[in-house]
Structure formats: C-alpha cells, structure tokens
Design an enzyme around this catalytic site. Structure first.
Site, PDB file in Angstrom:
ATOM      1  N   LYS B  70      27.956  37.404  46.008  1.00  0.00           N
ATOM      2  CA  LYS B  70      27.943  37.281  44.553  1.00  0.00           C
ATOM      3  C   LYS B  70      27.984  35.786  44.229  1.00  0.00           C
ATOM      4  O   LYS B  70      28.648  35.018  44.947  1.00  0.00           O
ATOM      5  CB  LYS B  70      29.179  37.996  43.993  1.00  0.00           C
ATOM      6  CG  LYS B  70      29.223  38.137  42.483  1.00  0.00           C
ATOM      7  CD  LYS B  70      30.481  38.920  42.074  1.00  0.00           C
ATOM      8  CE  LYS B  70      30.572  39.105  40.564  1.00  0.00           C
ATOM      9  NZ  LYS B  70      31.760  39.886  40.159  1.00  0.00           N
ATOM     10  N   SER B 145      30.543  43.643  37.006  1.00  0.00           N
ATOM     11  CA  SER B 145      29.808  42.394  36.981  1.00  0.00           C
ATOM     12  C   SER B 145      29.081  42.056  38.285  1.00  0.00           C
ATOM     13  O   SER B 145      28.208  41.189  38.280  1.00  0.00           O
ATOM     14  CB  SER B 145      30.767  41.246  36.635  1.00  0.00           C
ATOM     15  OG  SER B 145      31.738  41.082  37.647  1.00  0.00           O
ATOM     16  N   SER B 169      34.626  45.611  38.675  1.00  0.00           N
ATOM     17  CA  SER B 169      33.354  44.913  38.846  1.00  0.00           C
ATOM     18  C   SER B 169      32.634  45.163  40.159  1.00  0.00           C
ATOM     19  O   SER B 169      31.471  44.804  40.298  1.00  0.00           O
ATOM     20  CB  SER B 169      33.547  43.409  38.680  1.00  0.00           C
ATOM     21  OG  SER B 169      33.613  43.093  37.310  1.00  0.00           O
TER      22      SER B 169
END
Lengths: 477, 480
Positions: B70, B145, B169
C-alpha cells in the site's frame, strides 16, 4: 498605594544525555547545522519515538534535589501547534502527569532565607532552531529532540533579586546533579517569567504577563524590573495590564509585545499514543537518589561545621561544583582544609582565570595538590619554591616529587652541610664579620642572601639563619 | 498463467525447469494489463524489481515472491504518496520496518498500490490517481482504504499485498474483492514507517488468496521492533506449522445485534450457511449480544478518536518541512495554503472534525467521552471473550457498491451498523480476519472472524477449517 510583585518562573534545561530523547541521534552543541539528526528528529511521517531511559534518570535526579514527589507512572502527551521549528507539528511533553510535583528550593537574599515552592517538573523534547536572515530563514534540526526538563515554580517570588537567586541556585543544582551544563548563553538553560502586581495586603492576583525565553540571569533581573515598573505605571494611572506574551529586548532593556491573549494558542493536549504509560520502578528511583552527590548547600554546611572554614571560604569552594569536587578529592589525601582552600582560591583560581579553563581540564591532580601542601609543611620545599613547583605541575603534569628532584629543589636540612656553606660564605666575606662585631645587624640579611645564592636557594632558611648566627658568634668570641 | 499462491511459487522456484525470468515478464505484463483495467497501482517498480532480482536468493523464505505495498509504507528511494497531492513527489530516505523485513526474506516489491488519500476512507475513490475498480466488476469499487492492494491480489497479479487497517481498511476491501484480509493484534507487527492515520488503531496487515499464505506472511512480519515501542516482545508462533483444521469444541459467538442488521437475504443465507458449517465442524456456536446503543456509537466514536489522532500525525504536512508547498508571504500563509491545496476534501473534513473534538472547550464532551465509550466497548468484547474463542460476524451488509453510487463523504449521515462494525477489532486491538464465503449477484461476499489478543493462531485455524469446508479459495478474477 504600594504594589507587591508576584513572580513565577518556568525554566527549561537541556539534559546532557548521549542521544536524543526519542531517537538515537547524538546530543551536541555548535556542530555543523543538520549534521546531528535523523528521520525521527526531522519528524518524518511514520517515524516513532523510542524513549531514552537516561533522560528519565537525569530528570529524576533533579526531582530528588528539589525534594519533589515522583510519579510512579511515566506518561507523555502531545502538545499540538504549527510552527516552522516544530518538526512533527506537535511536541511530545508531559501535561497531565508531570514526573515531579510539589518540590521546593530555599534561596537566600540579603541574609534572609525564602522557600520557593515548585509546582512541577516535566520532561519534553526540544524543537529545531530557526536562524533568520533578511529575506529567508533556515532550520537547524541538530537541537530537535534534545531532552528538556521544564521546572515551574509557584508564584512565590517577590522581586527580581529573588528571581536571580532562584535561578543561580537552580543552575547550581543542574550542575551538581550533573544533568546539564546549564549555559544560559548557549540556550541549554532558558527562562520564562510570569509577573503580575497587586496592592500589598490584597490576596487576589493581578493580570499577569509572560516574558518568554530570557537568556541570562541578569536579563531576567532587568526584564522583571522593567516589567514591574511598566505594570505599576499602568496601574497608577488607572489603566489595566493586558494579559499577553512579551519578549525581552536586551539592546534597549525593555519588554515588547509578542502576542496578546486573543491570539493564545489552544494546544489541544492529548495522550501520546505511541508511548504507552510506563511504570517507574520504585527501587530504581531510590537507587538514583542514593547515587546523587551532595548538593552545594549540604557541602557548604560540612565545610563550615566539620572543616572549620569560614562561610565565605566554604561558599567560594561550593560556588563551582568542579572546585568543590576537587576539594573533596584532595581531602582524601590531606586534611589541611585551610591550606587546600588557600591554594584553590589563590594560585589555582588565578591559573584558571588566566587560562580560561576548568580545574579538571588542567594537569593538576588532587594528589599533587595534597603533596605540595605536605612538602611545604614538612619543610621539604619552601613556600617560595612551592610556587615554582606548582607552575611546573601545571605545565608538565608531573608529580611534585619528580619536579622537585628534576629541579633539584629539595631543601637542605642537613646542619653539617648548611654549616659548611655558612662557613664558606663567612670565609669569603670576612669584612662582614667585622661589620657584625661593630653591631651592624643588617649584615645578617646580606649574609643570608649570599648563603641562599650559594645553595641555589635550597637551604632551609630557618636553619641557615640559626647556624649563621651561631657561627658568627663563634668567630667573634 | 501467473496466479500462483506463495506456497506454489516456493515450490516452482525450487524446480530447475521453471522459467523465473519468463514468470516475471508475465507478472509485469499482467500488472500493466490490470493497471489499465483497475487503476490499482500508484507506481509500478519494474526497474527496481529487476535490480533486486539480480541478487535475490530464491532459497530464502519469501525468496523471489512478488508483492505489492500500500502506498503508505515508506520505501527508501521509491515515491511514497499515500495517494495524496501533499506527498505527490515524496521520496522517503528510509524504509518502513516491514519493508526491511520483506527485503531480508527475499520478497520482491513490484509496485505501490493506490489507497484512499492518507488511508482516510472506505471506497478507494479519493486517491490522487483516481478510483480503483473491483476486479470482479470494474464498474464497482474495490473498497478502501487499501483498495489497490486488495484489487491486485484479487486480480491475481501478486500472491500477497500489504495493507493497513485503522477501522476496516483491509477487511472491507478484502470482502468486496473476495480475498483473505487480515489485521493481527495491535503491537504484533511494527508500525515504524507506516504513514499513520490514527496510531492507537492503525495495524499493519495483509491480503492473500488463502489462509496458509496469510499464515506465512504474518509470521514473516511479526515480532518486536525496537524502533516501535508499542511492538510486542512476545514470541511469534509458527503460524503455518501450527495450522489445524480441527476446530472441534471451538467456541464461537455470533452477535445478535449485528446479525439483526443484515437486510440482504442472500447475505443472510450465506451467513447462516457459514454458522451451519462451523457447527458441522464441531464448533459450538452461540448467540451473544452487544447493546445496540454501543453498536450505534461505533461510528461516531471511531470518527472522533481516529480523526483527533490524525490531526497530530498529519500536522507535519505543512508545506514547510514536508510535502506540497504553496507560496505565501508569511509562514502561516504558506502553511494554510499548502494544506488547503495539498489535502483533499474528505481529509480536510476529517481533520477539521478532529481539531474541533480536541479543542479545549470540546475535548471533555467529545474526545474524552469517545475514549470512555471505547473502553466500554472493549469491556463488552472482553466479557464475550471470557466465554468464547472467536466472534463471528458478516463482513458487510452489501456487495461492493457501484462506483457511481459512491457519494461524497458526509459527517452527518447516519451509518449502517453493518458498515462500521469491523472497527470493533481496532478498538480492542484484537486480530480479525475476513474470509470470502461465496458470491451474491456474481460478487464475492465474506465473513469476519475475530479472536482474542495475540491469538492469531486461533483465528487462522478457524478460518482454515472454514476455507477447507467451503472449498472456496485461491479465487481471482482477471476480467469483468
């Protein structure tokens, strides 16, 4: 109407740990900008604080010296504000639970002792340093993250002199606990002043102003004097004092407005999430106390009561921790307290003044000083010679014994040898004997001078004098 | 065909007949193809990867295994944007701890994945590089996310990817994309070098396509890191070696106040089937309850705590020392303009809210109160954990929404309990795994398995047993 000054001080002191409070970068002063820092000090995203245990230990030392209650849990908070010198955009400090609470410090001004109550002592990290130029500013991160302690007094101080005495005494504590070099001119000790005025007899407080970051004790004194006068003038003509933050401009000896109360920052304190509360081991706290050296006032008392020094003498010694430590080391070898004091306040001090150094930076060692005193006492060397030996010790760092040998300074104490020299001098100066017979006693001085010259100053003067008179009498009989 | 699991790749890399070079060529070809379809990468680190592969020891635990990070993990010398304009050109000078760990074990980073800006969001529609599509239906969201990471595992580009989980997330996009998503116990994995959203909730975690691979990845990442004082000293078990499908007697709680909220009948049926499966496997499933009042408080409490913490974590993004810098005459002006222009709407909403809730005049009734309610919620969970090994919940009440259905973030909106229940594990710091359990309307759905603190193994075993019983693993979708 007369006014009473109500003063409280907040003192910041940098701790001399090896590494920073939350990172492994070294703690330094005066190094090339931005050479002594890492990503944590720069407040890089994603970095996390790792607490330096040593900083807690040093803070606990000061807590002990200030007779404080020490919290059994160590908690940190975030103080949030935006400023160019604040790398993370928040400062890690202790807000809810300071490490130390409820301490005191006794100060003496004009022979009156006053107890100043200390509200709190807490740990926090220093900010980076801004350097301003005409149309730009630079930031040096070397200072960012250096551990600080902040010590806040109750509003117990009543005038500038007391404030100065408090700061002197506090500075002495930093030096005696060996937590900081406490140099106000280098910013390792900094002071904020809170001051308000009220009519004598009144028990509520007037509006206060805060003077930030005053960087010497004498400036603190001047700032207070100026600010008290300013308040008084305002109050006398019926105006009110504005609650504000000011700074002291040392070029004009005045305080100047920085920001007023309406611009006050809301720091939005809340607990630091990345350092969970830490239990402070009680035994560790006690061990730190046990290892603390005696503070100046305790030492002063011993020097007066046990060593028979005068207050002035004792005060001279403790006024520098290094001198006091040196004194204490010297008395391990030699109990002649008065003599040690004389050397320290005389020859040693003038050497330090001339060479701008501290005693431990010289080649003098406590044992050398004690030997020097011993040799004079035992008549091995004269006090005249001792100065010469001292100079050599300072220059070459050799033991007095070695120097005495090398310079061949040892006093001649053998009466046969002295008598031989005396006789030789008398033989050469036969006319002097005639003068002596005629009652010209002054001739003794001349002859002594010749004897000293002949012996290169090595004969023991007292013995030589005795032998000379005996010989003169013998020859004139 | 490159969609191997970690274990398959480990075997293939040991065989001399396997063409590693060709495999990597295919990986990057696929990465490019999926990027055009899903927009899941911020950066594809092809050159760096080939450079790494020249020195890679394929005998290491993760030797040569391709993965994606990420874009909120610090990578030295590689752009780390957190999908924010503020950090558009930010090239870190240091590696996150987990990046060092993965390097040391031979894993090969092939790219940085898109995310909701600064990990604030659940849709992955607020990234600077634009929304990320769901591999199973590119007109739908991947969730956020950590949407980019989820989509890249779910489309088969990499066998594992790292995400971060503050509220849900990892687990929410895992459910929407039909992959395994796991956040371990808070403190199990070092967060050093993760761009924080809210430190007390943030957790490093991962996506894989099966439970065994998850056990491998989490074992590789776990353990004490002296740079993160909150990382645990406790020993890391051999999760993979200890995997056990036998869950006879395992006590599983389902929460009535959560189940009652399931409105989609197909999801309800699937969840009931999962309960039945667990019972068939010999687990004891009983119903417990958490007061509805507390469940309804989850979203407001989360919003306050996370965003209060975020205000200080993101305060360094001021254009002075860091990030995008707007011009201005004074420092205040530069800071204000840089933040106004450099941060997205949703981020600004959240930060303003955080500032308000922390302000001295509000702190008691907002931030402190939220902390107190958080404690009540944790106590409630602890009460349940006294009698149960696992709390089982549906992962979501819906399948992944259409991109066109996603609305602007609003603070006033009353949220569905089933949109926010996964943050229970963040409040309590407990391990929580989302496992795909089937399809509804051709889109994957999942359940969530939450265990006690530091009992990752129990969670893995529970998921491992269910995965085996459902014959549902190693799913991926290249088209759609």
């Amino acid at each position: 109407m007369e006014f009473e000054q109500i003063i409280g001080l907040e003192v910041h002191c940098e701790l001399k740990t090896n590494s920073k409070m939350f990172s492994s970068a070294p703690v330094t002063f005066g190094k090339e900008p931005n050479s002594m820092m890492n990503e944590i000090d720069m407040g890089m995203l994603g970095t996390m604080p790792v607490l330096n245990k040593r900083s807690v230990e040093l803070a606990i030392r000061v807590c002990h010296a200030l007779h404080m209650d020490i919290d059994e849990v160590l908690c940190f908070d975030r103080k949030n504000y935006y400023y160019a010198d604040l790398p993370k955009g928040f400062q890690i400090t202790q807000y809810r639970r300071p490490l130390g609470k409820n301490g005191y410090l006794d100060i003496e001004v004009d022979h009156v002792t006053t107890r100043i109550q200390i509200e709190r002592l807490h740990l926090e990290e220093d900010t980076a340093k801004q350097i301003h130029y005409n149309d730009y500013s630079l930031i040096d991160y070397n200072r960012a993250g250096i551990p600080l302690i902040e010590i806040v007094t109750c509003p117990d101080i009543r005038n500038a002199k007391q404030a100065a005495a408090y700061l002197e005494k506090l500075r002495q504590i930093f030096l005696y606990t060996d937590v900081s070099d406490a140099k106000m001119e280098e910013g390792s000790m900094r002071c904020d002043v809170n001051i308000s005025l009220r009519p004598f007899g009144c028990d509520s407080y007037g509006t206060r102003t805060e003077i930030k970051n005053v960087n010497s004790i004498s400036y603190v004194q001047k700032a207070i004097e100026f600010e008290a006068k300013r308040h008084e003038e305002l109050l006398r003509c019926g105006k009110s004092v504005l609650q504000e933050t000011r700074r002291f401009d040392e070029t004009i000896n005045e305080t100047i407005t920085m920001r007023t109360k309406s611009d006050a920052i809301d720091y939005r304190y809340y607990p630091e999430v990345n350092i969970l509360p830490i239990h402070i081991d009680h035994q560790w706290v006690l061990d730190i106390k046990k290892q603390l050296p005696l503070m100046a006032e305790d030492r002063e008392k011993i020097y007066i009561e046990k060593h028979g020094l005068s207050k002035r003498e004792a005060h001279f010694i403790v006024s520098s921790k290094e001198i006091s430590d040196f004194y204490e080391e010297t008395i391990q070898f030699c109990q002649d307290f008065q003599k040690i004091y004389h050397w320290l306040s005389g020859e040693v001090q003038s050497y330090l003044n001339n060479h701008h150094c501290t005693i431990y930076q010289t080649k003098l060692k406590p044992i050398y000083l004690s030997q020097l005193i011993q040799y004079i006492k035992e008549d091995v060397i004269s006090s005249q010679q001792s100065k010469q030996v001292f100079d050599c010790v300072m220059k070459e760092g050799k033991a007095p014994e070695v120097i005495i040998q090398e310079l061949d300074l040892r006093q001649i104490l053998d009466s046969d040898v002295i008598e031989e020299i005396v006789n030789h001098v008398l033989d050469v100066n036969a006319s002097s004997i005639q003068d002596y017979i005629q009652g010209k006693k002054k001739v003794i001085g001349f002859l002594m001078g010749q004897i000293m010259k002949e012996s290169k100053g090595q004969v023991n003067p007292k013995m030589a004098n005795q032998i000379l008179i005996q010989s003169l009498q013998k020859r004139t009989q | 065909m490159i969609q191997y699991s970690i274990e398959e790749l480990q075997k293939l890399f040991q065989s001399s007949s396997f063409d590693k070079e060709n495999y990597y060529k295919e990986v990057f070809k696929e990465a490019q193809y999926q990027q055009e379809r899903l927009n899941a990468f911020v950066t594809i680190t092809k050159n760096e990867a080939y450079e790494t592969l020249r020195y890679t020891d394929f005998d290491l635990a993760l030797g040569g295994i391709p993965y994606v990070l990420k874009d909120n993990y610090h990578t030295k010398g590689i752009k780390t944007t957190a999908s924010s304009r503020m950090l558009e050109d930010y090239i870190p000078t240091y590696n996150a701890h987990i990046v060092d760990l993965l390097n040391r074990q031979g894993a090969c980073l092939i790219g940085k994945a898109s995310m909701d800006e600064l990990a604030m969001g659940g849709t992955n529609t607020t990234a600077l590089t634009g929304p990320v599509s769901n591999p199973w239906d590119s007109s739908r969201i991947a969730g956020g996310s950590s949407g980019g990471s989820a989509a890249l595992v779910a489309s088969g580009v990499v066998p594992f990817a790292l995400g971060s989980d503050t509220g849900d997330s990892i687990r929410k996009p895992a459910g929407f994309c039909g992959v395994v998503g796991f956040k371990p116990t808070w403190g199990r994995i070092s967060r050093y070098g993760l761009i924080p959203y809210a430190s007390s909730l943030d957790t490093v975690g991962a996506f894989t396509r099966n439970v065994r691979d998850m056990a491998i990845v989490i074992e590789a990442l776990s353990g004490r890191d002296d740079k993160d004082m909150t990382s645990s000293m406790s020993r890391v078990p051999h999760y993979l070696d200890n995997l056990d499908k036998n869950i006879q007697g395992m006590k599983i709680a389902v929460i009535q106040s959560i189940n009652d909220e399931i409105t989609n009948p197909l999801i309800k049926t699937n969840f009931e089937k999962v309960i039945q499966t667990f019972q068939n496997l010999g687990a004891i499933v009983s119903e417990e309850t958490i007061p509805l009042k507390l469940m309804k408080a989850l979203h407001p409490i989360y919003t306050i705590i996370a965003n209060c913490e975020a205000t200080s974590h993101l305060a360094c993004l001021d254009g002075i020392k860091f990030g995008y810098r707007a011009s201005g005459r004074t420092i205040e002006e530069i800071i204000t303009r840089s933040r106004t222009q450099g941060l997205g709407t949703s981020v600004k909403h959240r930060l303003i809210l955080g500032h308000l809730a922390l302000a001295t005049e509000n702190q008691e009734k907002m931030f402190r109160k939220a902390q107190k309610v958080r404690r009540l919620i944790v106590e409630e969970l602890n009460r349940i954990y006294k009698d149960y090994d696992i709390i089982l919940m549906p992962n979501s009440n819906t399948i992944a929404p259409m991109l066109s259905e996603v609305t602007e973030y609003s603070l006033n909106e009353e949220k569905d309990i089933l949109e926010n229940h996964l943050c229970l594990a963040n409040f309590a710091g407990t391990p929580s795994l989302s496992l795909p359990t089937g399809f509804v309307d051709h889109m994957p759905i999942a359940v969530n398995i939450m265990g006690r603190l530091f009992e990752e193994q129990t969670v893995f075993n529970c998921a491992y047993a269910l995965e085996a019983a459902l014959h549902f693993k190693n799913q991926y979708s290249r088209e759609g």
